[in-house]
Every structure is written in structure tokens, then in C-alpha cells.
Design a protein around this motif. Sequence first.
Motif, mmCIF file in Angstrom:
data_model
loop_
_atom_site.group_PDB
_atom_site.id
_atom_site.type_symbol
_atom_site.label_atom_id
_atom_site.label_comp_id
_atom_site.label_asym_id
_atom_site.label_seq_id
_atom_site.Cartn_x
_atom_site.Cartn_y
_atom_site.Cartn_z
ATOM 1 N N ASN A 22 0.924 11.473 -1.017
ATOM 2 C CA ASN A 22 -0.226 11.364 -1.916
ATOM 3 C C ASN A 22 -0.747 9.934 -2.028
ATOM 4 O OD1 ASN A 22 -0.391 14.111 -2.711
ATOM 5 N ND2 ASN A 22 1.425 13.794 -3.983
ATOM 6 N N LEU A 23 -0.483 9.122 -1.027
ATOM 7 C CA LEU A 23 -0.860 7.715 -1.072
ATOM 8 C C LEU A 23 -2.357 7.519 -1.309
ATOM 9 C CD1 LEU A 23 0.450 4.938 -0.902
ATOM 10 C CD2 LEU A 23 0.044 4.976 1.561
ATOM 11 N N ASP A 24 -3.181 8.447 -0.827
ATOM 12 C CA ASP A 24 -4.637 8.345 -1.036
ATOM 13 C C ASP A 24 -5.011 8.336 -2.518
ATOM 14 O OD1 ASP A 24 -5.148 8.252 1.680
ATOM 15 O OD2 ASP A 24 -5.512 10.403 1.842
ATOM 16 N N ASP A 29 -8.047 2.207 1.063
ATOM 17 C CA ASP A 29 -7.837 2.064 2.500
ATOM 18 C C ASP A 29 -7.753 0.601 2.924
ATOM 19 O OD1 ASP A 29 -7.816 4.816 2.937
ATOM 20 O OD2 ASP A 29 -9.970 4.889 3.362
ATOM 21 N N ASP A 30 -8.555 -0.273 2.269
ATOM 22 C CA ASP A 30 -8.598 -1.688 2.642
ATOM 23 C C ASP A 30 -7.719 -2.559 1.732
ATOM 24 O OD1 ASP A 30 -10.158 -1.422 0.352
ATOM 25 O OD2 ASP A 30 -11.825 -2.617 1.129
ATOM 26 N N TYR A 31 -6.600 -1.994 1.276
ATOM 27 C CA TYR A 31 -5.597 -2.663 0.441
ATOM 28 C C TYR A 31 -5.285 -4.044 1.021
ATOM 29 C CZ TYR A 31 -0.813 -2.793 -1.691
ATOM 30 O OH TYR A 31 0.335 -3.089 -2.366
ATOM 31 N N ASP A 40 -2.062 -5.781 6.154
ATOM 32 C CA ASP A 40 -3.105 -5.314 5.251
ATOM 33 C C ASP A 40 -3.392 -3.833 5.458
ATOM 34 O OD1 ASP A 40 -3.756 -7.674 3.864
ATOM 35 O OD2 ASP A 40 -5.197 -8.307 5.376
ATOM 36 N N GLY A 41 -4.039 -3.247 4.460
ATOM 37 C CA GLY A 41 -4.527 -1.878 4.542
ATOM 38 C C GLY A 41 -3.463 -0.845 4.222
ATOM 39 N N LYS A 42 -3.950 0.350 3.953
ATOM 40 C CA LYS A 42 -3.053 1.477 3.689
ATOM 41 C C LYS A 42 -2.161 1.731 4.897
ATOM 42 C CE LYS A 42 -5.035 4.811 1.630
ATOM 43 N NZ LYS A 42 -5.922 5.968 1.473
ATOM 44 N N VAL A 43 -2.727 1.584 6.093
ATOM 45 C CA VAL A 43 -1.949 1.782 7.321
ATOM 46 C C VAL A 43 -0.819 0.764 7.406
ATOM 47 C CG1 VAL A 43 -2.071 1.707 9.846
ATOM 48 C CG2 VAL A 43 -3.870 2.862 8.554
ATOM 49 N N GLY A 44 -1.087 -0.485 7.025
ATOM 50 C CA GLY A 44 -0.042 -1.507 7.011
ATOM 51 C C GLY A 44 1.052 -1.189 6.012
ATOM 52 N N LEU A 93 -6.159 -3.722 -9.397
ATOM 53 C CA LEU A 93 -6.691 -2.381 -9.183
ATOM 54 C C LEU A 93 -8.209 -2.418 -9.179
ATOM 55 C CD1 LEU A 93 -3.776 -1.995 -10.716
ATOM 56 C CD2 LEU A 93 -4.464 0.380 -10.479
ATOM 57 N N GLU A 94 -8.772 -1.523 -8.422
ATOM 58 C CA GLU A 94 -10.224 -1.410 -8.303
ATOM 59 C C GLU A 94 -10.567 0.064 -8.193
ATOM 60 O OE1 GLU A 94 -12.738 -2.517 -4.516
ATOM 61 O OE2 GLU A 94 -12.179 -4.345 -5.599
ATOM 62 N N ASP A 95 -11.476 0.529 -9.020
ATOM 63 C CA ASP A 95 -11.875 1.939 -9.002
ATOM 64 C C ASP A 95 -10.681 2.883 -9.140
ATOM 65 O OD1 ASP A 95 -14.551 1.136 -8.626
ATOM 66 O OD2 ASP A 95 -14.250 1.037 -6.448
ATOM 67 N N GLY A 96 -9.691 2.495 -9.964
ATOM 68 C CA GLY A 96 -8.549 3.351 -10.235
ATOM 69 C C GLY A 96 -7.528 3.441 -9.112
ATOM 70 N N LYS A 97 -7.553 2.461 -8.189
ATOM 71 C CA LYS A 97 -6.587 2.468 -7.082
ATOM 72 C C LYS A 97 -6.081 1.053 -6.827
ATOM 73 C CE LYS A 97 -8.309 6.477 -4.596
ATOM 74 N NZ LYS A 97 -8.637 7.026 -3.277
ATOM 75 N N LEU A 98 -4.898 0.972 -6.222
ATOM 76 C CA LEU A 98 -4.329 -0.314 -5.842
ATOM 77 C C LEU A 98 -5.228 -0.953 -4.787
ATOM 78 C CD1 LEU A 98 -0.607 0.804 -5.469
ATOM 79 C CD2 LEU A 98 -1.663 -0.285 -7.441
#
Length: 121
Positions: A22-24, A29-31, A40-44, A93-98
Amino acid sequence: MTNKELVLKFYDEVFNKWDISNLDLYMKDDYIQHNPTAKDGKVGFIEFTHFFFGLKPHIEIIHIAEDGNFVFVFFKCTVENGAINKVCDIYRLEDGKLAEHWDVVEHDVQNIISVNKNGLF
């Protein structure tokens, strides 16, 4: 859900249950990552979990605080081999996400002998 509540849920589900399905819900995505061992990023972050979850970590949150879009988490991280790390994570946090992450880590504190009686945690 407050930023603090989101981070608490993230720690429980992702770090203590080793579940990124549930990481999304938690991460952009651009964490942006400031830990030099993670990309960087969710993939990282997902790539980082392949190593980190292999250590079989258990996180015990000692203190958590929220200041606007920032959440500060101080915790004890015990891994399967008995090593204990003392960690402070900082999230924006931005827009309710890390959206961004910094950390300060003191590794292998299980053998530290304190000169006071205050303890490490």
C-alpha cells in the motif's frame, strides 16, 4: 488523517509488517531522499526495503511530533542479529503523503555504557 497519524500507520504497516503493498497511500512517486544509502523516489525506497527488510527490523517509536507539514519520529530499531540503532527520522509531507525524508542514525548502541543513568531512549 493528520500527518502524524499517517506516519504512524506507515511505520506500522511498512516498517513493522514489512509490507509495501500500500505504499502508494503513503508516499509520493518523486519522494526526495536525504539518506545517502537510499535512492530518490518511491522506486528508490522500494529498492532500499529489499536490503532493510532482510535485517528483520522491529521499530519501537519512543516519541513522535508534528509541526505543520513536518513529522519527527524518534525510535529504537532492533534487527534480527540483536543490533540496536537509535534513529530520528524527519519527514516533510505534501498533499497527505511523504514527500521528503532526512534521518540521523546512531548504529549498534546495544553495547554503549552510559556515564549517566538516563538511558539512550
